[in-house]
Write an enzyme that holds these catalytic residues in place. Structure first.
Site, PDB file in Angstrom:
ATOM      1  N   ILE A  50      -1.486   5.709 -11.349  1.00 28.25           N
ATOM      2  CA  ILE A  50      -0.559   6.323 -10.402  1.00 28.25           C
ATOM      3  C   ILE A  50      -0.210   5.191  -9.431  1.00 28.25           C
ATOM      4  O   ILE A  50      -1.088   4.471  -8.966  1.00 28.25           O
ATOM      5  CB  ILE A  50      -1.215   7.538  -9.688  1.00 28.25           C
ATOM      6  CG1 ILE A  50      -0.283   8.153  -8.640  1.00 28.25           C
ATOM      7  CG2 ILE A  50      -2.545   7.203  -9.052  1.00 28.25           C
ATOM      8  CD1 ILE A  50      -0.850   9.466  -8.024  1.00 28.25           C
ATOM      9  N   SER A  51       1.085   5.009  -9.165  1.00 27.35           N
ATOM     10  CA  SER A  51       1.516   3.886  -8.324  1.00 27.35           C
ATOM     11  C   SER A  51       1.033   4.055  -6.890  1.00 27.35           C
ATOM     12  O   SER A  51       0.756   5.159  -6.429  1.00 27.35           O
ATOM     13  CB  SER A  51       3.046   3.790  -8.335  1.00 27.35           C
ATOM     14  OG  SER A  51       3.546   3.841  -9.645  1.00 27.35           O
ATOM     15  N   LYS A  52       0.955   2.919  -6.178  1.00 29.16           N
ATOM     16  CA  LYS A  52       0.602   2.938  -4.748  1.00 29.16           C
ATOM     17  C   LYS A  52       1.620   3.766  -3.977  1.00 29.16           C
ATOM     18  O   LYS A  52       2.821   3.658  -4.254  1.00 29.16           O
ATOM     19  CB  LYS A  52       0.727   1.508  -4.188  1.00 29.16           C
ATOM     20  CG  LYS A  52      -0.418   0.592  -4.452  1.00 29.16           C
ATOM     21  CD  LYS A  52       0.016  -0.833  -4.179  1.00 29.16           C
ATOM     22  CE  LYS A  52      -0.140  -1.156  -2.717  1.00 29.16           C
ATOM     23  NZ  LYS A  52      -0.430  -2.576  -2.476  1.00 29.16           N
TER      24      LYS A  52
END
Ligand code: SAH
Length: 206
Positions: A50-52
């Site tokens: 999951i992206s930052k």
């Protein structure tokens, strides 16, 4: 998390509001819940992340630039756990989100079920081909980076629409840059922005 995003330079109040409305801890494994609001990417299984929050906010801010209210139909490539699709559901009339890994497509379906977002449409398929049935899109965003932006994406972008995607820089998979492509009456206009690090864009489903 939202205060931190604002301090980091995210200025679009619509994006900050949307990020504040979606609980990120619902999208990560229970062992990682205590890290859910930190500015870090986290594993979601099958080697994906999951992206930052900062990167999600930055991409969405770029997508919203030049749009006065809400986006129309949006295509997201790389549903992953469904987090960014949920944030997008606050900013767009319809969200089509496509994932090539069945395990994650199903995980996203599970994660989003409880949120009941009628404008999010999850699709299992190869996002490199876009999703012609929903085209043209006001915005296209990719959470996976390839050698180049697939032609299908720019073809499915509406005039006045914008695309934001990570793309290999200097021909190297280890170096990516964020690219914005706008479709104008005259054609495509591309801007290359900062260095980023996303999982690879792969073809086919698995
Ligand atoms: N937006 C996601 C980020 C997931 S990481 C989230 O909020 O969790 C990027 C995802 O892109 C991975 O799940 C990966 O499997 C997917 N992906 C890579 N290539 C793809 C393709 N051709 N079509 C669809 N999804 C793809």
């Amino acid at each position: 998390m939202v205060n931190k995003l604002a301090a980091q330079g995210i200025a679009d109040t619509r994006v900050l509001q949307a990020m504040g409305a979606v609980e990120r801890h619902r999208f990560v494994d229970s062992a990682l819940v205590n890290q859910a609001y930190e500015d870090t990417s986290l594993p979601i299984g099958l080697g994906q992340t999951i992206s930052k929050p900062n990167v999600v906010a930055r991409m969405l801010e770029l997508l919203m630039q030049g749009c006065e209210k809400k986006l129309g139909r949006v295509l997201e490539i790389g549903t992953g756990c469904g987090y960014q699709a949920a944030v997008l559901s606050q900013l767009a009339s319809e969200v089509y989100s496509i994932e090539r890994l069945r395990g994650l497509h199903e995980k996203a379906r599970e994660n989003l079920r409880q949120l009941r977002l009628p404008n999010v449409h999850l699709l299992l398929g190869d996002g490199m081909l876009g999703y012609p049935r929903g085209a043209p899109y006001a915005a296209i965003v990719s959470a996976a980076g390839g050698e180049a932006v697939p032609a299908a994406w720019t073809e499915q972008l509406a005039v006045g629409g914008r695309l934001v995607a990570p793309v290999h820089a200097q021909g190297k998979a280890s170096q990516q840059a964020l690219v914005v492509i706008e479709r104008t009456q005259e054609g495509l206009r591309q801007t290359v922005l900062e260095a980023v690090h996303f999982v690879p864009l792969k073809s086919g489903i698995a």
